[in-house]
Design a protein around this motif. Structure first.
Motif, PDB file in Angstrom:
ATOM      1  N   GLU A  74      13.848  88.997  21.465  1.00 20.70           N
ATOM      2  CA  GLU A  74      14.843  87.890  21.165  1.00 20.70           C
ATOM      3  C   GLU A  74      14.595  87.159  19.974  1.00 20.70           C
ATOM      4  N   LEU A  75      13.208  86.632  20.273  1.00 22.76           N
ATOM      5  CA  LEU A  75      12.740  85.645  19.252  1.00 22.76           C
ATOM      6  C   LEU A  75      12.691  86.385  17.760  1.00 22.76           C
ATOM      7  N   VAL A  76      11.738  87.419  17.816  1.00 25.01           N
ATOM      8  CA  VAL A  76      11.774  88.364  16.552  1.00 25.01           C
ATOM      9  C   VAL A  76      13.282  88.586  15.848  1.00 25.01           C
ATOM     10  N   ASP A  77      14.161  89.183  16.699  1.00 27.18           N
ATOM     11  CA  ASP A  77      15.387  89.470  16.329  1.00 27.18           C
ATOM     12  C   ASP A  77      16.136  88.273  15.689  1.00 27.18           C
ATOM     13  N   HIS A  78      16.052  87.213  16.328  1.00 30.24           N
ATOM     14  CA  HIS A  78      16.840  85.915  15.750  1.00 30.24           C
ATOM     15  C   HIS A  78      16.126  85.392  14.531  1.00 30.24           C
ATOM     16  N   CYS A  79      14.818  85.425  14.425  1.00 34.57           N
ATOM     17  CA  CYS A  79      14.124  85.217  13.124  1.00 34.57           C
ATOM     18  C   CYS A  79      14.645  86.019  12.084  1.00 34.57           C
ATOM     19  N   LYS A  80      14.617  87.391  12.296  1.00 34.02           N
ATOM     20  CA  LYS A  80      15.196  88.280  11.191  1.00 34.02           C
ATOM     21  C   LYS A  80      16.608  87.875  10.825  1.00 34.02           C
ATOM     22  N   LYS A  81      17.578  87.626  11.795  1.00 35.18           N
ATOM     23  CA  LYS A  81      18.779  87.178  11.325  1.00 35.18           C
ATOM     24  C   LYS A  81      18.808  85.804  10.393  1.00 35.18           C
ATOM     25  N   ALA A  82      17.909  84.986  10.866  1.00 30.04           N
ATOM     26  CA  ALA A  82      17.944  83.746  10.226  1.00 30.04           C
ATOM     27  C   ALA A  82      17.368  83.820   8.608  1.00 30.04           C
ATOM     28  N   VAL A  83      16.169  84.668   8.666  1.00 24.30           N
ATOM     29  CA  VAL A  83      15.832  85.211   7.273  1.00 24.30           C
ATOM     30  C   VAL A  83      16.865  85.836   6.317  1.00 24.30           C
ATOM     31  N   ALA A  84      17.529  86.749   7.182  1.00 18.51           N
ATOM     32  CA  ALA A  84      18.527  87.454   6.197  1.00 18.51           C
ATOM     33  C   ALA A  84      19.837  86.405   5.696  1.00 18.51           C
ATOM     34  N   SER A  85      19.796  85.579   6.571  1.00 23.01           N
ATOM     35  CA  SER A  85      21.223  84.511   5.883  1.00 23.01           C
ATOM     36  C   SER A  85      20.653  84.024   4.957  1.00 23.01           C
ATOM     37  N   LYS A  86      19.323  83.788   4.630  1.00 22.02           N
ATOM     38  CA  LYS A  86      18.770  83.218   3.136  1.00 22.02           C
ATOM     39  C   LYS A  86      19.460  81.611   3.627  1.00 22.02           C
ATOM     40  N   LYS A  87      19.613  81.102   4.534  1.00 20.78           N
ATOM     41  CA  LYS A  87      19.975  79.683   4.479  1.00 20.78           C
ATOM     42  C   LYS A  87      18.674  79.058   5.071  1.00 20.78           C
ATOM     43  N   PRO A  88      18.392  77.614   4.336  1.00 23.17           N
ATOM     44  CA  PRO A  88      17.304  77.049   4.982  1.00 23.17           C
ATOM     45  C   PRO A  88      17.545  76.337   6.312  1.00 23.17           C
ATOM     46  N   GLU A  89      16.212  76.212   7.108  1.00 23.09           N
ATOM     47  CA  GLU A  89      16.461  75.815   8.625  1.00 23.09           C
ATOM     48  C   GLU A  89      17.495  74.487   8.647  1.00 23.09           C
ATOM     49  N   TRP A  90      17.326  73.338   7.714  1.00 16.29           N
ATOM     50  CA  TRP A  90      18.025  72.515   7.848  1.00 16.29           C
ATOM     51  C   TRP A  90      19.482  72.913   8.087  1.00 16.29           C
ATOM     52  N   GLN A  91      19.958  73.777   7.109  1.00 18.37           N
ATOM     53  CA  GLN A  91      21.520  74.389   6.932  1.00 18.37           C
ATOM     54  C   GLN A  91      21.786  75.073   8.234  1.00 18.37           C
ATOM     55  N   VAL A  92      21.055  76.086   8.671  1.00 24.24           N
ATOM     56  CA  VAL A  92      21.279  76.562  10.130  1.00 24.24           C
ATOM     57  C   VAL A  92      21.524  75.535  11.007  1.00 24.24           C
ATOM     58  N   ILE A  93      20.706  74.478  11.260  1.00 30.91           N
ATOM     59  CA  ILE A  93      20.828  73.554  12.245  1.00 30.91           C
ATOM     60  C   ILE A  93      22.110  72.443  11.885  1.00 30.91           C
ATOM     61  N   ALA A  94      22.383  72.300  10.766  1.00 31.51           N
ATOM     62  CA  ALA A  94      23.626  71.498  10.349  1.00 31.51           C
ATOM     63  C   ALA A  94      24.873  72.157  10.624  1.00 31.51           C
ATOM     64  N   GLU A  95      24.897  73.712  10.445  1.00 30.34           N
ATOM     65  CA  GLU A  95      26.112  74.474  10.678  1.00 30.34           C
ATOM     66  C   GLU A  95      26.397  74.863  12.159  1.00 30.34           C
ATOM     67  N   ARG A  96      25.190  74.741  12.880  1.00 26.00           N
ATOM     68  CA  ARG A  96      25.370  74.623  14.364  1.00 26.00           C
ATOM     69  C   ARG A  96      25.783  73.406  14.887  1.00 26.00           C
ATOM     70  N   ASN A  97      25.721  72.428  14.213  1.00 30.66           N
ATOM     71  CA  ASN A  97      26.394  71.156  14.821  1.00 30.66           C
ATOM     72  C   ASN A  97      27.511  70.915  14.196  1.00 30.66           C
ATOM     73  N   GLY A  98      28.225  71.606  13.565  1.00 31.72           N
ATOM     74  CA  GLY A  98      29.416  71.442  13.019  1.00 31.72           C
ATOM     75  C   GLY A  98      29.672  70.997  11.564  1.00 31.72           C
ATOM     76  N   TRP A  99      28.456  70.926  10.971  1.00 31.08           N
ATOM     77  CA  TRP A  99      28.457  70.637   9.404  1.00 31.08           C
ATOM     78  C   TRP A  99      29.069  71.973   8.805  1.00 31.08           C
ATOM     79  N   ALA A 100      29.842  72.094   7.602  1.00 26.99           N
ATOM     80  CA  ALA A 100      30.029  73.049   6.763  1.00 26.99           C
ATOM     81  C   ALA A 100      30.097  72.749   5.479  1.00 26.99           C
ATOM     82  N   PRO A 101      29.655  73.401   4.425  1.00 27.66           N
ATOM     83  CA  PRO A 101      29.645  73.071   3.031  1.00 27.66           C
ATOM     84  C   PRO A 101      31.018  72.971   2.315  1.00 27.66           C
ATOM     85  N   LYS A 102      31.339  72.072   1.553  1.00 21.87           N
ATOM     86  CA  LYS A 102      32.419  71.744   0.901  1.00 21.87           C
ATOM     87  C   LYS A 102      32.939  72.961   0.370  1.00 21.87           C
ATOM     88  N   THR A 103      34.267  73.365   0.110  1.00 21.57           N
ATOM     89  CA  THR A 103      34.820  74.578  -0.389  1.00 21.57           C
ATOM     90  C   THR A 103      35.708  74.135  -1.554  1.00 21.57           C
TER      91      THR A 103
END
Length: 103
Positions: A74-103
Protein backbone atom coordinates in the motif's frame (compact mmCIF):
# COMPACT_ATOMS: atom_id res chain seq x y z
CA UNK A 1 6.78 14.89 -4.55
CA UNK A 2 10.20 14.47 -2.94
CA UNK A 3 8.97 12.33 -0.03
CA UNK A 4 7.12 9.98 -2.37
CA UNK A 5 10.20 9.65 -4.56
CA UNK A 6 12.37 9.00 -1.49
CA UNK A 7 10.09 6.15 -0.40
CA UNK A 8 10.27 4.59 -3.87
CA UNK A 9 14.05 5.04 -3.96
CA UNK A 10 14.53 3.20 -0.67
CA UNK A 11 12.00 0.54 -1.71
CA UNK A 12 13.98 -0.26 -4.86
CA UNK A 13 17.31 -0.62 -3.06
CA UNK A 14 18.46 -4.06 -1.93
CA UNK A 15 18.96 -3.50 1.81
CA UNK A 16 18.32 -5.31 5.06
CA UNK A 17 14.93 -4.85 6.70
CA UNK A 18 16.59 -2.79 9.44
CA UNK A 19 18.08 -0.46 6.82
CA UNK A 20 14.70 -0.10 5.11
CA UNK A 21 13.11 0.79 8.46
CA UNK A 22 15.78 3.45 8.98
CA UNK A 23 15.26 4.84 5.47
CA UNK A 24 11.50 5.04 5.89
CA UNK A 25 11.99 6.70 9.27
CA UNK A 26 14.07 9.43 7.63
CA UNK A 27 11.33 10.08 5.06
CA UNK A 28 8.76 10.07 7.87
CA UNK A 29 10.65 12.84 9.66
CA UNK A 30 10.56 15.07 6.55
CA UNK A 31 6.97 14.74 5.35
CA UNK A 32 3.85 16.61 6.43
CA UNK A 33 1.49 14.37 4.42
CA UNK A 34 -0.66 12.67 7.07
CA UNK A 35 -1.75 9.88 4.71
CA UNK A 36 1.87 9.14 3.85
CA UNK A 37 2.80 9.21 7.54
CA UNK A 38 0.09 6.66 8.34
CA UNK A 39 1.18 4.36 5.52
CA UNK A 40 4.83 4.64 6.56
CA UNK A 41 3.90 3.83 10.16
CA UNK A 42 1.97 0.73 9.09
CA UNK A 43 4.78 -0.42 6.82
CA UNK A 44 7.43 0.14 9.51
CA UNK A 45 5.31 -1.78 12.04
CA UNK A 46 4.93 -4.66 9.62
CA UNK A 47 8.66 -4.66 8.82
CA UNK A 48 9.55 -4.56 12.52
CA UNK A 49 7.32 -7.58 13.15
CA UNK A 50 8.86 -9.48 10.25
CA UNK A 51 12.35 -8.59 11.45
CA UNK A 52 11.62 -9.63 15.04
CA UNK A 53 10.06 -12.94 13.95
CA UNK A 54 12.77 -13.87 11.44
CA UNK A 55 14.63 -16.98 12.55
CA UNK A 56 17.34 -16.34 9.98
CA UNK A 57 17.93 -14.02 7.07
CA UNK A 58 17.86 -10.79 9.09
CA UNK A 59 20.91 -9.60 7.19
CA UNK A 60 19.67 -10.75 3.78
CA UNK A 61 19.18 -7.75 1.51
CA UNK A 62 15.75 -7.38 -0.04
CA UNK A 63 13.86 -4.84 -2.15
CA UNK A 64 10.64 -3.59 -0.63
CA UNK A 65 9.01 -3.09 -4.01
CA UNK A 66 9.16 -6.89 -4.46
CA UNK A 67 7.62 -7.96 -1.13
CA UNK A 68 4.02 -9.10 -0.79
CA UNK A 69 3.32 -7.56 2.64
CA UNK A 70 0.06 -5.60 2.36
CA UNK A 71 1.19 -2.54 4.36
CA UNK A 72 4.39 -2.23 2.33
CA UNK A 73 2.49 -2.73 -0.96
CA UNK A 74 0.00 0.00 0.00
CA UNK A 75 2.85 2.40 0.79
CA UNK A 76 4.69 1.70 -2.46
CA UNK A 77 1.48 1.90 -4.54
CA UNK A 78 0.46 5.17 -2.85
CA UNK A 79 3.86 6.70 -3.63
CA UNK A 80 3.80 5.49 -7.25
CA UNK A 81 0.41 7.16 -7.75
CA UNK A 82 1.62 10.38 -6.12
CA UNK A 83 4.74 10.51 -8.29
CA UNK A 84 2.67 9.75 -11.42
CA UNK A 85 0.40 12.72 -10.64
CA UNK A 86 3.47 14.99 -10.91
CA UNK A 87 2.04 17.18 -8.14
CA UNK A 88 4.28 18.52 -5.38
CA UNK A 89 3.60 17.24 -1.89
CA UNK A 90 2.14 20.58 -0.74
CA UNK A 91 -0.44 20.44 -3.56
CA UNK A 92 -1.46 16.86 -2.73
CA UNK A 93 -2.01 17.89 0.91
CA UNK A 94 -3.85 21.09 -0.06
CA UNK A 95 -6.19 19.30 -2.48
CA UNK A 96 -6.94 16.66 0.13
CA UNK A 97 -8.03 19.52 2.41
CA UNK A 98 -10.37 21.13 -0.11
CA UNK A 99 -8.10 23.49 -2.00
CA UNK A 100 -8.38 23.59 -5.78
CA UNK A 101 -6.42 25.64 -8.32
CA UNK A 102 -8.24 28.55 -9.91
CA UNK A 103 -9.68 27.70 -13.29
Amino acid sequence: MKSYEDVLKTAKEAKTIASHITGLGKVRAKTEDQVLLNKIDKAIGSLQSAHANAKKGKSTPTCLDKVTDQAVRELVDHCKKAVASKKPEWQVIAERNGWAPKT
